[in-house]
Design a protein around this motif. Structure first.
Motif, PDB file in Angstrom:
ATOM      1  N   GLY A 106       1.075  -1.328  -0.380  1.00 17.84           N
ATOM      2  CA  GLY A 106       0.107  -0.049  -0.564  1.00 17.84           C
ATOM      3  C   GLY A 106       0.674   1.422  -0.018  1.00 17.84           C
ATOM      4  O   GLY A 106       0.749   2.307  -1.212  1.00 17.84           O
ATOM      5  N   TYR A 107       1.685   0.882   1.223  1.00 21.67           N
ATOM      6  CA  TYR A 107       2.316   2.532   1.263  1.00 21.67           C
ATOM      7  C   TYR A 107       3.718   2.328   0.089  1.00 21.67           C
ATOM      8  O   TYR A 107       3.873   3.614  -0.589  1.00 21.67           O
ATOM      9  N   ILE A 108       4.277   1.595  -0.370  1.00 22.08           N
ATOM     10  CA  ILE A 108       5.403   1.760  -1.392  1.00 22.08           C
ATOM     11  C   ILE A 108       4.428   2.208  -3.063  1.00 22.08           C
ATOM     12  O   ILE A 108       5.193   2.503  -3.777  1.00 22.08           O
ATOM     13  N   GLY A 109       3.630   1.280  -3.089  1.00 22.93           N
ATOM     14  CA  GLY A 109       2.134   1.836  -4.911  1.00 22.93           C
ATOM     15  C   GLY A 109       2.209   3.200  -4.576  1.00 22.93           C
ATOM     16  O   GLY A 109       2.416   3.681  -5.220  1.00 22.93           O
ATOM     17  N   SER A 110       1.658   3.606  -3.336  1.00 19.51           N
ATOM     18  CA  SER A 110       0.847   4.663  -3.255  1.00 19.51           C
ATOM     19  C   SER A 110       2.009   5.879  -3.868  1.00 19.51           C
ATOM     20  O   SER A 110       2.480   7.194  -3.895  1.00 19.51           O
ATOM     21  N   THR A 111       3.120   5.827  -2.802  1.00 25.93           N
ATOM     22  CA  THR A 111       5.052   6.488  -2.559  1.00 25.93           C
ATOM     23  C   THR A 111       5.430   6.659  -4.481  1.00 25.93           C
ATOM     24  O   THR A 111       5.796   7.380  -4.975  1.00 25.93           O
ATOM     25  N   ILE A 112       5.510   5.616  -5.185  1.00 23.59           N
ATOM     26  CA  ILE A 112       6.353   5.501  -6.424  1.00 23.59           C
ATOM     27  C   ILE A 112       4.801   6.114  -7.722  1.00 23.59           C
ATOM     28  O   ILE A 112       5.256   6.744  -7.949  1.00 23.59           O
ATOM     29  N   PHE A 113       3.947   6.107  -7.206  1.00 29.65           N
ATOM     30  CA  PHE A 113       2.330   6.969  -8.310  1.00 29.65           C
ATOM     31  C   PHE A 113       2.603   7.446  -7.760  1.00 29.65           C
ATOM     32  O   PHE A 113       2.739   8.709  -8.878  1.00 29.65           O
ATOM     33  N   GLY A 114       2.874   7.979  -6.885  1.00 32.75           N
ATOM     34  CA  GLY A 114       2.688   9.810  -5.811  1.00 32.75           C
ATOM     35  C   GLY A 114       3.818  10.532  -7.007  1.00 32.75           C
ATOM     36  O   GLY A 114       4.218  11.713  -7.885  1.00 32.75           O
ATOM     37  N   GLY A 115       5.050   9.530  -6.565  1.00 30.39           N
ATOM     38  CA  GLY A 115       6.274   9.897  -7.762  1.00 30.39           C
ATOM     39  C   GLY A 115       6.297  10.007  -8.637  1.00 30.39           C
ATOM     40  O   GLY A 115       6.784  10.963  -9.497  1.00 30.39           O
ATOM     41  N   VAL A 116       6.423   9.580 -10.105  1.00 26.44           N
ATOM     42  CA  VAL A 116       5.175   9.431 -11.495  1.00 26.44           C
ATOM     43  C   VAL A 116       4.653  10.617 -11.685  1.00 26.44           C
ATOM     44  O   VAL A 116       4.605  11.294 -12.071  1.00 26.44           O
ATOM     45  N   PHE A 117       3.633  10.803 -10.567  1.00 23.12           N
ATOM     46  CA  PHE A 117       2.833  12.246 -10.974  1.00 23.12           C
ATOM     47  C   PHE A 117       4.070  13.360 -10.665  1.00 23.12           C
ATOM     48  O   PHE A 117       2.980  14.999 -11.283  1.00 23.12           O
ATOM     49  N   ILE A 118       4.972  13.550  -9.644  1.00 25.03           N
ATOM     50  CA  ILE A 118       5.601  15.072  -9.025  1.00 25.03           C
ATOM     51  C   ILE A 118       6.246  15.028 -10.228  1.00 25.03           C
ATOM     52  O   ILE A 118       7.077  16.276 -11.212  1.00 25.03           O
ATOM     53  N   LEU A 119       6.515  13.724 -11.091  1.00 29.30           N
ATOM     54  CA  LEU A 119       7.751  14.072 -12.584  1.00 29.30           C
ATOM     55  C   LEU A 119       6.687  14.917 -13.408  1.00 29.30           C
ATOM     56  O   LEU A 119       6.955  15.724 -14.462  1.00 29.30           O
ATOM     57  N   GLY A 120       5.591  15.012 -13.461  1.00 29.84           N
ATOM     58  CA  GLY A 120       4.023  15.422 -14.355  1.00 29.84           C
ATOM     59  C   GLY A 120       4.474  17.215 -13.979  1.00 29.84           C
ATOM     60  O   GLY A 120       4.261  18.353 -14.585  1.00 29.84           O
ATOM     61  N   GLY A 121       4.935  17.358 -13.094  1.00 32.25           N
ATOM     62  CA  GLY A 121       4.967  18.679 -12.677  1.00 32.25           C
ATOM     63  C   GLY A 121       6.546  19.908 -12.840  1.00 32.25           C
ATOM     64  O   GLY A 121       6.232  20.654 -12.942  1.00 32.25           O
ATOM     65  N   PHE A 122       7.001  19.131 -13.040  1.00 30.84           N
ATOM     66  CA  PHE A 122       8.616  19.310 -14.691  1.00 30.84           C
ATOM     67  C   PHE A 122       7.861  19.548 -15.960  1.00 30.84           C
ATOM     68  O   PHE A 122       9.123  20.167 -16.452  1.00 30.84           O
ATOM     69  N   ASP A 123       7.030  19.181 -16.465  1.00 29.94           N
ATOM     70  CA  ASP A 123       7.066  18.720 -17.901  1.00 29.94           C
ATOM     71  C   ASP A 123       5.339  19.072 -18.051  1.00 29.94           C
ATOM     72  O   ASP A 123       4.766  18.129 -18.037  1.00 29.94           O
ATOM     73  N   THR A 124       5.509  19.594 -18.788  1.00 31.49           N
ATOM     74  CA  THR A 124       3.425  19.794 -19.421  1.00 31.49           C
ATOM     75  C   THR A 124       3.532  18.413 -20.483  1.00 31.49           C
ATOM     76  O   THR A 124       1.555  17.945 -19.927  1.00 31.49           O
ATOM     77  N   LEU A 125       4.426  17.709 -21.570  1.00 33.90           N
ATOM     78  CA  LEU A 125       3.593  17.410 -21.684  1.00 33.90           C
ATOM     79  C   LEU A 125       3.350  15.535 -21.050  1.00 33.90           C
ATOM     80  O   LEU A 125       2.109  15.043 -21.201  1.00 33.90           O
ATOM     81  N   VAL A 126       4.350  15.551 -20.100  1.00 30.97           N
ATOM     82  CA  VAL A 126       4.148  14.826 -19.165  1.00 30.97           C
ATOM     83  C   VAL A 126       2.971  14.885 -18.002  1.00 30.97           C
ATOM     84  O   VAL A 126       1.901  13.752 -18.255  1.00 30.97           O
ATOM     85  N   ALA A 127       3.127  15.710 -17.735  1.00 28.50           N
ATOM     86  CA  ALA A 127       1.150  16.234 -17.176  1.00 28.50           C
ATOM     87  C   ALA A 127      -0.104  16.050 -18.022  1.00 28.50           C
ATOM     88  O   ALA A 127      -0.935  15.535 -17.983  1.00 28.50           O
ATOM     89  N   LYS A 128       0.380  16.177 -19.598  1.00 23.93           N
ATOM     90  CA  LYS A 128      -1.178  15.756 -20.157  1.00 23.93           C
ATOM     91  C   LYS A 128      -1.334  14.295 -20.507  1.00 23.93           C
ATOM     92  O   LYS A 128      -2.527  14.064 -20.228  1.00 23.93           O
ATOM     93  N   ILE A 129       0.419  14.040 -20.472  1.00 22.52           N
ATOM     94  CA  ILE A 129      -0.290  11.994 -20.052  1.00 22.52           C
ATOM     95  C   ILE A 129      -1.018  11.454 -19.150  1.00 22.52           C
ATOM     96  O   ILE A 129      -1.573  10.131 -18.982  1.00 22.52           O
ATOM     97  N   LEU A 130      -0.317  11.992 -18.103  1.00 20.61           N
ATOM     98  CA  LEU A 130      -1.436  11.275 -16.730  1.00 20.61           C
ATOM     99  C   LEU A 130      -2.257  12.394 -16.315  1.00 20.61           C
ATOM    100  O   LEU A 130      -3.239  11.900 -15.656  1.00 20.61           O
ATOM    101  N   SER A 131      -3.008  13.167 -16.965  1.00 19.40           N
ATOM    102  CA  SER A 131      -4.318  13.842 -16.846  1.00 19.40           C
ATOM    103  C   SER A 131      -5.293  12.843 -17.290  1.00 19.40           C
ATOM    104  O   SER A 131      -6.426  12.628 -16.203  1.00 19.40           O
ATOM    105  N   PHE A 132      -5.061  12.000 -18.544  1.00 16.40           N
ATOM    106  CA  PHE A 132      -5.795  10.925 -18.519  1.00 16.40           C
ATOM    107  C   PHE A 132      -6.243   9.280 -17.006  1.00 16.40           C
ATOM    108  O   PHE A 132      -7.081   9.452 -17.289  1.00 16.40           O
TER     109      PHE A 132
END
Length: 261
Positions: A106-132
């Motif tokens: 639970g905690y491991i999955g939440s943390t890694i998943f959140g880390g991927v979304f943090i990458l969206g904060g650095f790049d608009t294209l990544v954020a667009k993909i994650l928005s789906f």
């Protein structure tokens, strides 16, 4: 003696920025990340205000429980029941399997998943993909929720996902994804806060670890998981700094190739 320099008409080559040195835009992301931690902690624990983020709480809790479910199935367990509620928290009852692995997932999955979304904060294209992913994830928990206000708020948050595509060439999506990322990365903090301040019906995973290993108190497990989450957060922030060096204008150009707005 003539001064040395590049030939006339030739621009000097800019000095390469060391990979780990953040650009101006990236420094903003780092500051906003810290602000988001404080803001989320406040909103999550203020009566009344915490209701306003129910859709994002359900998204976060839902993913957390899904990680438990996946771990249970992979270790041979059987799912007896699943609860996802913005007020009661989440709970997945499992028969069989490997409890330490299932609980840790639970905690491991939440943390890694959140880390991927943090990458969206650095790049608009990544954020667009994650928005789906965010769009689907906001709706999915409603299968288990009947609260009318939460459903209405979910429609609002879905509207923000769509609307942010058209604000600043989808730059606004970066900050939305970063917010969601921080909420998931530090889920253990919100989980423990619910235990301490609101005495929610479904115990935090730290309490469950204490029940499983009674010689180690719940606050010990809380410290272990918080340190883990901070480490993962720092790792993803460094990954974002190294991987995404584009300016805002360059991000707009790059992101325009993917469903331009």
């Amino acid at each position: 003696m003539s001064a040395s320099g590049p030939p006339a008409g030739v621009l000097p080559t800019p000095t390469a920025t060391p990979p780990l040195v953040p650009t101006h835009d990236q420094v903003v992301v780092l500051y906003v990340t810290v602000v988001y931690v404080v803001v989320i902690f406040g909103i999550w624990n203020i009566p009344g205000a915490r209701t306003l983020i129910n859709p994002l709480k359900l998204f976060t809790i839902g993913w957390h429980e899904l990680c438990h479910i996946i771990a249970a199935i992979l270790t041979g367990g059987t799912i007896a029941s699943v609860t996802i509620d913005p007020f009661l928290g989440g709970a997945t009852l499992v028969e069989g399997g490997k409890p330490p692995v299932i609980l840790s997932a639970g905690y491991i999955g939440s943390t890694i998943f959140g880390g991927v979304f943090i990458l969206g904060g650095f790049d608009t294209l990544v954020a667009k993909i994650l928005s789906f992913v965010l769009g689907i994830g906001l709706v999915a928990p409603l299968v288990l929720v009947r609260d009318k206000l939460t459903i209405l708020l979910t429609v609002l948050y879905e509207g923000l996902v769509v609307g942010f595509w058209f604000i600043g060439h989808a730059q606004a999506l970066r900050w939305y994804c970063l917010f969601v990322g921080v909420m998931n990365v530090f889920f253990v903090i919100w989980d423990i806060a619910d235990d301490k301040f609101f005495r929610k019906a479904n115990d935090s995973d730290c309490t469950q670890f204490y029940i499983m290993f009674p010689r180690l108190p719940a606050h010990f497990w809380a410290c272990v998981w918080i340190v883990f989450e901070i480490g993962v957060c720092i790792a993803f922030l460094l990954l974002g700094i190294v991987s995404f060096k584009l300016s805002s204008a360059d991000m707009d150009t790059q992101a325009a190739v993917f469903l331009p707005t």
